[in-house]
Design an enzyme around this catalytic site. Structure first.
Site, mmCIF file in Angstrom:
data_model
loop_
_atom_site.group_PDB
_atom_site.id
_atom_site.type_symbol
_atom_site.label_atom_id
_atom_site.label_comp_id
_atom_site.label_asym_id
_atom_site.label_seq_id
_atom_site.Cartn_x
_atom_site.Cartn_y
_atom_site.Cartn_z
ATOM 1 N N SER B 96 0.842 -1.177 0.000
ATOM 2 C CA SER B 96 0.000 0.000 0.000
ATOM 3 C C SER B 96 0.878 1.227 0.000
ATOM 4 O O SER B 96 1.848 1.292 0.765
ATOM 5 C CB SER B 96 -0.872 -0.025 1.262
ATOM 6 O OG SER B 96 -1.830 0.992 1.205
ATOM 7 N N HIS B 100 2.655 12.021 -0.956
ATOM 8 C CA HIS B 100 2.244 13.428 -0.831
ATOM 9 C C HIS B 100 3.411 14.321 -1.257
ATOM 10 O O HIS B 100 4.301 14.603 -0.452
ATOM 11 C CB HIS B 100 1.868 13.751 0.616
ATOM 12 C CG HIS B 100 0.597 13.099 1.070
ATOM 13 N ND1 HIS B 100 -0.629 13.467 0.562
ATOM 14 C CD2 HIS B 100 0.348 12.128 1.972
ATOM 15 C CE1 HIS B 100 -1.578 12.738 1.149
ATOM 16 N NE2 HIS B 100 -1.022 11.912 2.002
ATOM 17 N N HIS B 110 -2.164 7.237 -4.764
ATOM 18 C CA HIS B 110 -2.363 6.095 -3.888
ATOM 19 C C HIS B 110 -2.422 4.835 -4.733
ATOM 20 O O HIS B 110 -2.991 4.835 -5.826
ATOM 21 C CB HIS B 110 -3.679 6.259 -3.120
ATOM 22 C CG HIS B 110 -4.240 4.966 -2.603
ATOM 23 N ND1 HIS B 110 -5.318 4.339 -3.194
ATOM 24 C CD2 HIS B 110 -3.868 4.184 -1.564
ATOM 25 C CE1 HIS B 110 -5.572 3.222 -2.533
ATOM 26 N NE2 HIS B 110 -4.720 3.109 -1.552
ATOM 27 N N ASN B 112 -2.661 0.364 -4.083
ATOM 28 C CA ASN B 112 -2.727 -0.742 -3.135
ATOM 29 C C ASN B 112 -3.064 -2.010 -3.895
ATOM 30 O O ASN B 112 -3.902 -2.010 -4.782
ATOM 31 C CB ASN B 112 -3.814 -0.432 -2.079
ATOM 32 C CG ASN B 112 -4.159 -1.623 -1.206
ATOM 33 O OD1 ASN B 112 -5.313 -2.050 -1.162
ATOM 34 N ND2 ASN B 112 -3.180 -2.171 -0.525
ATOM 35 N N VAL B 113 -2.333 -3.096 -3.573
ATOM 36 C CA VAL B 113 -2.746 -4.430 -4.033
ATOM 37 C C VAL B 113 -2.679 -5.357 -2.829
ATOM 38 O O VAL B 113 -1.776 -5.254 -2.004
ATOM 39 C CB VAL B 113 -1.854 -4.974 -5.181
ATOM 40 C CG1 VAL B 113 -2.229 -4.332 -6.510
ATOM 41 C CG2 VAL B 113 -0.368 -4.778 -4.897
ATOM 42 N N ARG B 114 -3.670 -6.213 -2.727
ATOM 43 C CA ARG B 114 -3.750 -7.031 -1.514
ATOM 44 C C ARG B 114 -4.420 -8.374 -1.803
ATOM 45 O O ARG B 114 -5.218 -8.498 -2.739
ATOM 46 C CB ARG B 114 -4.527 -6.293 -0.430
ATOM 47 C CG ARG B 114 -5.937 -5.930 -0.837
ATOM 48 C CD ARG B 114 -6.632 -5.013 0.165
ATOM 49 N NE ARG B 114 -7.970 -4.640 -0.321
ATOM 50 C CZ ARG B 114 -8.235 -3.614 -1.099
ATOM 51 N NH1 ARG B 114 -7.266 -2.810 -1.519
ATOM 52 N NH2 ARG B 114 -9.467 -3.372 -1.504
ATOM 53 N N HIS B 149 -5.280 7.345 -16.369
ATOM 54 C CA HIS B 149 -6.357 6.399 -16.688
ATOM 55 C C HIS B 149 -5.990 5.479 -17.846
ATOM 56 O O HIS B 149 -6.371 4.307 -17.846
ATOM 57 C CB HIS B 149 -7.645 7.168 -16.996
ATOM 58 C CG HIS B 149 -8.420 7.484 -15.746
ATOM 59 N ND1 HIS B 149 -9.357 6.632 -15.230
ATOM 60 C CD2 HIS B 149 -8.366 8.541 -14.896
ATOM 61 C CE1 HIS B 149 -9.870 7.148 -14.116
ATOM 62 N NE2 HIS B 149 -9.284 8.320 -13.890
ATOM 63 N N GLY B 262 -6.016 -4.143 14.790
ATOM 64 C CA GLY B 262 -4.778 -4.097 15.555
ATOM 65 C C GLY B 262 -3.546 -4.034 14.676
ATOM 66 O O GLY B 262 -2.467 -4.465 15.063
ATOM 67 N N GLY B 263 -3.709 -3.482 13.487
ATOM 68 C CA GLY B 263 -2.571 -3.309 12.579
ATOM 69 C C GLY B 263 -1.585 -2.290 13.136
ATOM 70 O O GLY B 263 -1.815 -1.677 14.176
#
Lengths: 316, 316
Positions: B96, B100, B110, B112-114, B149, B262-263
């Site tokens: 992730s 800025h 931003h 993110n891959v999960r 895009h 709880g990360g």
């Protein structure tokens, strides 16, 4: 609805006026007055008055809002502890304030008093009160925390000695950043879902809390407003304000209720500080005044019971 | 668990390294490397590597985190669309990032891959992928939005022409500040709960998204990083960054999942901007570049389909 809530509305409007008078006199700048009303056809109906100052004499940003809304269905954040009322029509009114002073030696303060009425179809309305106040210093002074807590304690005393310790503990539990294992500040009092004294007396207790705010906060503002400070203190204040943002946007039921239910965003987010900084895994140097905030103030203590000596020792 | 997720872990670690190499080369400052592992006995187990820079050459604050955690019960934010898995043990891993930049003409990005695996006792594991990337300009340029895009579209093309329009719309819907009726930026692509191509091909599609990030973002950084700016632009950037904070803390499932489960707080909150301002009911003057952000960019548009003429017209 069958219960008369006009008295509550009248009280809240008067409370807002009184607080604004006192804060304006202290700040020296006039607060803006922004009256609003939800457009017909919007999901949430109602009206409110936002009073706020930005770049004031003492307050860098502060607001004290009255709002009174009616909605078709209670959002989840309001019925966490009352699942049998989930989705019922409701009425809610309250006064809510957050003050962010410019001087990092003056703590941020929050106060809120509110009345909720759930109106389940074909059943009696269920009315409850909530509210409280809490103090968030950047540089802690025992004298200030003791004063703030004693005013809270004394305001609740006429309603029984058990309330202050109970609401003080509730405040410590509520204003706690679970994701950091860290209290928001030195606490104060907090209560919610409160109706156990009956409508009249629960309302009177709620008034006692609202009415105590000026006495609880203004003496602290007066004591600290002229304290000299520099970039170091401003920087720490901006960093710590990040915690205020995190608490309000991630954990605060009132903020989430407002944003989820279609409340007036700009009024709700008056609680956001004017300038905020985030920095990775920052910790104060041991032995600094900034470290003392964490070690001496950001932990639950019986402030109202502190010995006079403790209170006098501060101010360094 | 019976499925082998080591390939996914290996891919994610390599992806993080590749992105950091490219960003470091562009920024000129080395990213800090902070490896962590949850202590035995904590509710959430696992490890991660946070890579971040503050006060860099281009990036005022930016981080790219890998994490791989195992937990005893899926939190509500992860099972909104899969109630049958509520409370199941799980494994989650991902990369992730949020960047800025200091220059207000360089947009925030931003990605993110999960991968998620729910491990309901006595049943087959349920595995799915999620991710995406989106762009948040302060001063909009059509050329930049079109480029971003098109890279997303081209990355997804090998997996079917339907994916880009679907994920583009999903992104517009997801990165939307409901409490303001406002998109976070110019969008990109977003997907979640994705397993419809089977494990191997869903994983390949997720890789295609992750691998496209550098191509999608770095050309924009290069084009804008030297643009002159002053206090006015910095001020608007700080104000608009408030929206980023509001979205991430109030609405973002990934952030809430991390904080609820709880990360590691400091890694999760790498998405917070370095300096943020809030101001009451502020609106840009009509006809200004700031107003143009709202009128021309903060509304869903078919950026990938924009005529070349539109894209060339920008840059004013």
């Amino acid at each position: 609805m069958s219960i008369d809530t006009q008295d509550v509305r009248r009280y809240l409007l008067g409370l807002q006026d009184g607080i604004i008078d006192a804060l304006q006199a202290e700040d020296g700048h006039a607060f803006v007055r922004d009256a609003w009303r939800k457009a017909p056809g919007e999901r949430l109906q109602g009206d409110g008055i936002s009073r706020l100052v930005e770049e004031g004499g003492v307050l860098e940003r502060g607001g004290c809002n009255f709002s009174h809304v009616q909605g078709p269905t209670l959002p989840p954040s309001a019925t966490q502890h009352r699942p049998e009322l989930a989705g019922a029509p409701f009425e809610a009114m309250g006064v809510s304030l957050v003050m962010h002073p410019r001087n990092p030696y003056v703590p941020t303060a929050h106060m809120n008093v509110r009345m909720f009425a759930a109106l389940p179809p074909g059943r009696e309305p269920v009315v409850w009160f909530g509210g409280g106040m809490d103090l968030t210093p950047y540089y802690g002074f025992e004298e200030d925390a003791v004063h703030f807590h004693r005013v809270c304690r004394d305001a609740l005393a006429p309603f029984g000695d058990a309330l202050y310790p109970r609401f003080k503990r509730w405040c410590d539990e509520y204003f706690f950043l679970k994701h950091r294992g860290e209290p928001r500040g030195v606490g104060g009092v907090f209560f919610d879902d409160f109706a156990e004294l009956g409508f009249e007396r629960s309302f009177a207790m709620t008034r006692a809390v609202g009415d105590a705010f000026v006495d609880a906060y203004l003496p602290i503002v007066r004591r600290r407003r002229a304290a000299p400070y520099g970039e170091r203190e401003r920087d720490f204040q901006a960093y710590r304000r990040g915690r205020y943002v995190e608490f309000n946007l991630v954990w605060d039921r009132g903020t989430l209720f407002g944003l989820q239910s279609g409340g007036r965003t700009e009024s709700i987010l008056m609680s956001m500080p004017p300038v905020v900084k985030w920095r990775y895994d920052w910790k104060p140097e041991p032995g600094t005044p900034e470290a003392r905030l964490y070690s001496d103030f950001l932990r639950p203590r019986d402030w109202a019971e502190a010995a006079a000596g403790d209170a006098a020792r501060d101010g360094a």
